[in-house]
Motif scaffolding. Structure first.
Motif, PDB file in Angstrom:
ATOM      1  N   VAL A 107       0.836  -1.199   0.000  1.00 58.67           N
ATOM      2  CA  VAL A 107       0.000   0.000   0.000  1.00 58.67           C
ATOM      3  C   VAL A 107       0.876   1.256   0.000  1.00 58.67           C
ATOM      4  O   VAL A 107       0.610   2.218  -0.733  1.00 58.67           O
ATOM      5  CB  VAL A 107      -0.954  -0.015   1.216  1.00 58.67           C
ATOM      6  CG1 VAL A 107      -1.628   1.348   1.379  1.00 58.67           C
ATOM      7  CG2 VAL A 107      -2.017  -1.099   1.043  1.00 58.67           C
ATOM      8  N   ALA A 108       1.942   1.243   0.805  1.00 57.63           N
ATOM      9  CA  ALA A 108       2.817   2.410   0.912  1.00 57.63           C
ATOM     10  C   ALA A 108       3.524   2.733  -0.397  1.00 57.63           C
ATOM     11  O   ALA A 108       3.955   3.872  -0.604  1.00 57.63           O
ATOM     12  CB  ALA A 108       3.840   2.193   2.018  1.00 57.63           C
ATOM     13  N   GLN A 109       3.630   1.757  -1.286  1.00 56.89           N
ATOM     14  CA  GLN A 109       4.264   2.004  -2.576  1.00 56.89           C
ATOM     15  C   GLN A 109       3.372   2.800  -3.520  1.00 56.89           C
ATOM     16  O   GLN A 109       3.850   3.305  -4.546  1.00 56.89           O
ATOM     17  CB  GLN A 109       4.653   0.666  -3.215  1.00 56.89           C
ATOM     18  CG  GLN A 109       5.754  -0.063  -2.445  1.00 56.89           C
ATOM     19  CD  GLN A 109       6.004  -1.465  -2.952  1.00 56.89           C
ATOM     20  OE1 GLN A 109       5.289  -1.961  -3.827  1.00 56.89           O
ATOM     21  NE2 GLN A 109       7.013  -2.122  -2.413  1.00 56.89           N
ATOM     22  N   VAL A 110       2.089   2.922  -3.183  1.00 56.38           N
ATOM     23  CA  VAL A 110       1.128   3.592  -4.063  1.00 56.38           C
ATOM     24  C   VAL A 110       0.576   4.875  -3.451  1.00 56.38           C
ATOM     25  O   VAL A 110       0.412   5.877  -4.151  1.00 56.38           O
ATOM     26  CB  VAL A 110      -0.038   2.630  -4.411  1.00 56.38           C
ATOM     27  CG1 VAL A 110      -1.124   3.349  -5.206  1.00 56.38           C
ATOM     28  CG2 VAL A 110       0.486   1.425  -5.183  1.00 56.38           C
ATOM     29  N   VAL A 111       0.281   4.864  -2.148  1.00 55.32           N
ATOM     30  CA  VAL A 111      -0.433   5.982  -1.536  1.00 55.32           C
ATOM     31  C   VAL A 111       0.513   6.902  -0.779  1.00 55.32           C
ATOM     32  O   VAL A 111       1.673   6.580  -0.540  1.00 55.32           O
ATOM     33  CB  VAL A 111      -1.559   5.485  -0.601  1.00 55.32           C
ATOM     34  CG1 VAL A 111      -2.470   4.507  -1.334  1.00 55.32           C
ATOM     35  CG2 VAL A 111      -0.990   4.853   0.666  1.00 55.32           C
ATOM     36  N   ASP A 112      -0.016   8.049  -0.376  1.00 53.13           N
ATOM     37  CA  ASP A 112       0.774   9.056   0.331  1.00 53.13           C
ATOM     38  C   ASP A 112       0.606   8.991   1.837  1.00 53.13           C
ATOM     39  O   ASP A 112       1.404   9.549   2.583  1.00 53.13           O
ATOM     40  CB  ASP A 112       0.361  10.449  -0.154  1.00 53.13           C
ATOM     41  CG  ASP A 112       0.558  10.608  -1.650  1.00 53.13           C
ATOM     42  OD1 ASP A 112       1.690  10.859  -2.070  1.00 53.13           O
ATOM     43  OD2 ASP A 112      -0.433  10.432  -2.393  1.00 53.13           O
ATOM     44  N   CYS A 113      -0.454   8.325   2.293  1.00 51.86           N
ATOM     45  CA  CYS A 113      -0.737   8.237   3.720  1.00 51.86           C
ATOM     46  C   CYS A 113      -1.486   6.944   3.999  1.00 51.86           C
ATOM     47  O   CYS A 113      -2.388   6.568   3.238  1.00 51.86           O
ATOM     48  CB  CYS A 113      -1.564   9.443   4.164  1.00 51.86           C
ATOM     49  SG  CYS A 113      -1.991   9.461   5.921  1.00 51.86           S
ATOM     50  N   LEU A 114      -1.117   6.263   5.076  1.00 52.34           N
ATOM     51  CA  LEU A 114      -1.793   5.036   5.481  1.00 52.34           C
ATOM     52  C   LEU A 114      -2.736   5.346   6.644  1.00 52.34           C
ATOM     53  O   LEU A 114      -2.401   6.142   7.531  1.00 52.34           O
ATOM     54  CB  LEU A 114      -0.792   3.971   5.934  1.00 52.34           C
ATOM     55  CG  LEU A 114      -0.073   3.175   4.843  1.00 52.34           C
ATOM     56  CD1 LEU A 114       0.812   4.072   3.996  1.00 52.34           C
ATOM     57  CD2 LEU A 114       0.776   2.060   5.467  1.00 52.34           C
ATOM     58  N   GLN A 115      -3.897   4.730   6.628  1.00 55.74           N
ATOM     59  CA  GLN A 115      -4.869   4.937   7.697  1.00 55.74           C
ATOM     60  C   GLN A 115      -5.156   3.621   8.417  1.00 55.74           C
ATOM     61  O   GLN A 115      -5.387   2.592   7.779  1.00 55.74           O
ATOM     62  CB  GLN A 115      -6.169   5.511   7.147  1.00 55.74           C
ATOM     63  CG  GLN A 115      -7.251   5.716   8.220  1.00 55.74           C
ATOM     64  CD  GLN A 115      -8.376   6.568   7.735  1.00 55.74           C
ATOM     65  OE1 GLN A 115      -8.319   7.794   7.779  1.00 55.74           O
ATOM     66  NE2 GLN A 115      -9.443   5.942   7.253  1.00 55.74           N
ATOM     67  N   VAL A 116      -5.156   3.697   9.750  1.00 54.11           N
ATOM     68  CA  VAL A 116      -5.513   2.548  10.580  1.00 54.11           C
ATOM     69  C   VAL A 116      -6.948   2.747  11.055  1.00 54.11           C
ATOM     70  O   VAL A 116      -7.245   3.743  11.727  1.00 54.11           O
ATOM     71  CB  VAL A 116      -4.568   2.410  11.784  1.00 54.11           C
ATOM     72  CG1 VAL A 116      -5.011   1.258  12.684  1.00 54.11           C
ATOM     73  CG2 VAL A 116      -3.129   2.187  11.304  1.00 54.11           C
ATOM     74  N   PRO A 117      -7.863   1.825  10.716  1.00 53.78           N
ATOM     75  CA  PRO A 117      -9.268   1.979  11.111  1.00 53.78           C
ATOM     76  C   PRO A 117      -9.442   1.969  12.627  1.00 53.78           C
ATOM     77  O   PRO A 117      -8.623   1.409  13.365  1.00 53.78           O
ATOM     78  CB  PRO A 117      -9.947   0.761  10.476  1.00 53.78           C
ATOM     79  CG  PRO A 117      -9.038   0.349   9.358  1.00 53.78           C
ATOM     80  CD  PRO A 117      -7.658   0.659   9.852  1.00 53.78           C
ATOM     81  N   ALA A 118     -10.541   2.583  13.075  1.00 56.14           N
ATOM     82  CA  ALA A 118     -10.782   2.748  14.510  1.00 56.14           C
ATOM     83  C   ALA A 118     -10.794   1.416  15.262  1.00 56.14           C
ATOM     84  O   ALA A 118     -10.211   1.301  16.341  1.00 56.14           O
ATOM     85  CB  ALA A 118     -12.098   3.490  14.724  1.00 56.14           C
ATOM     86  N   PHE A 119     -11.455   0.411  14.690  1.00 53.45           N
ATOM     87  CA  PHE A 119     -11.552  -0.865  15.393  1.00 53.45           C
ATOM     88  C   PHE A 119     -10.204  -1.562  15.532  1.00 53.45           C
ATOM     89  O   PHE A 119     -10.047  -2.489  16.323  1.00 53.45           O
ATOM     90  CB  PHE A 119     -12.536  -1.800  14.676  1.00 53.45           C
ATOM     91  CG  PHE A 119     -13.979  -1.436  14.877  1.00 53.45           C
ATOM     92  CD1 PHE A 119     -14.501  -1.248  16.146  1.00 53.45           C
ATOM     93  CD2 PHE A 119     -14.822  -1.272  13.808  1.00 53.45           C
ATOM     94  CE1 PHE A 119     -15.831  -0.906  16.332  1.00 53.45           C
ATOM     95  CE2 PHE A 119     -16.159  -0.931  13.973  1.00 53.45           C
ATOM     96  CZ  PHE A 119     -16.658  -0.749  15.249  1.00 53.45           C
ATOM     97  N   LEU A 120      -9.201  -1.119  14.768  1.00 56.83           N
ATOM     98  CA  LEU A 120      -7.889  -1.769  14.773  1.00 56.83           C
ATOM     99  C   LEU A 120      -6.806  -0.904  15.406  1.00 56.83           C
ATOM    100  O   LEU A 120      -5.627  -1.246  15.331  1.00 56.83           O
ATOM    101  CB  LEU A 120      -7.479  -2.120  13.336  1.00 56.83           C
ATOM    102  CG  LEU A 120      -8.420  -3.052  12.587  1.00 56.83           C
ATOM    103  CD1 LEU A 120      -7.937  -3.271  11.156  1.00 56.83           C
ATOM    104  CD2 LEU A 120      -8.549  -4.393  13.307  1.00 56.83           C
TER     105      LEU A 120
END
Length: 276
Positions: free
Chosen positions: A105-118
């Motif tokens: 994912v990091a190879q494509v996007v500018d920011c990673l998001q961690v969902p609330a439940f996780l």
């Protein structure tokens, strides 16, 4: 401490940086749908002089029902996000649900998001942090704002200081979320800019039995309140056809309403930051 300033693509992020907005559909439905929404975000950004980050999920792993639409999956989803970025120049953010997803994912996007439940999943937080990309962690509906210190500490320990925290409501009995706006300065005291998720905060989890209900008409009110309380950015899920959205149809906003909402929020943001 977290980094006082960093960038997500060209977007400046920090405790005293200008207002910015994260927006997009809850889940990737198709390339055409994502592009239609992203193009409207570009227009809203140009009209308001507010920078945008496009957000959409390639997989919604926490849907209420086994029959709910989850998205196109990792590989096709990343291809679509890459196209959106190439065609609109918007920076991209997406959810990561498993540690093994972080690197591709990091190879494509500018920011990673961690969902609330996780948000307490240590291995997931560490994997996201180790990519070196900015990480946005949504506060769990089951956590107090002060408990997010443990989340921030995990990301710091993994070598990442480019951290944002997102307030998205707290469980209040069954099928109800409420917002405590003092969560915003409480989490900012951890050294992190705080985003307010205005649409998910109107959600009524599981309120429809096999899906969540919501009150999207309340999102603009909550957004204004959050910015007045000092939020550094806003998160809003938007769609070209909210009733037809394949995820969060009960709380997503129509993308064409976005410009009006954020125009007012920008005035509030600037007013509360005026010298006393």
């Amino acid at each position: 401490m977290s980094q006082p300033h960093f960038t997500i693509g060209p977007v400046q992020v920090g405790l005293d940086a200008p207002l910015f907005v994260m927006a997009g559909p809850c889940v990737i439905e198709s390339l055409d749908n994502c592009l239609a929404i992203a193009e409207r975000l570009v227009a809203a950004a140009e009209a308001t002089d507010i920078p945008f980050i496009f957000k959409a999920s390639f997989d919604k792993a926490n849907r209420s029902s086994i029959d709910s639409f989850r998205g196109p999956g990792l590989h096709q989803g990343l291809d679509i996000l890459h196209r959106v970025r190439e065609e609109t120049s918007l920076p991209i953010m997406t959810d990561v649900h498993e540690p093994a997803q972080a690197t591709p994912v990091a190879q494509v996007v500018d920011c990673l998001q961690v969902p609330a439940f996780l948000c307490r999943q240590t291995d997931l937080l560490v994997a996201c942090a180790q990519t070196g990309k900015p990480v946005n962690v949504k506060k769990g509906q089951f956590l107090s704002p002060a408990e997010m210190k443990n989340v921030v500490d995990k990301l710091h320990a993994a070598g990442n200081n480019r951290i944002m925290l997102t307030e998205r409501g707290t469980f209040f009995g069954y099928n109800r979320l409420v917002n405590d706006m003092t969560a915003i300065p409480t989490m900012q005291a951890l050294g992190c800019p705080v985003i307010f998720d205005a649409t998910h905060s109107t959600q009524q989890p599981g309120g429809l039995g096999s899906a969540s209900a919501g009150r999207p008409e309340m999102a603009p009110i909550l957004a204004r309140a959050a910015v007045a309380a000092g939020a550094n950015g806003l998160f809003l899920e938007v769609h070209t056809d909210p009733p037809g959205a394949k995820s969060d149809a009960a709380c997503v906003l129509h993308v064409d309403h976005l410009k009006g909402v954020i125009t007012v929020c920008k005035r509030v943001f600037e007013a509360v930051r005026q010298p006393a």
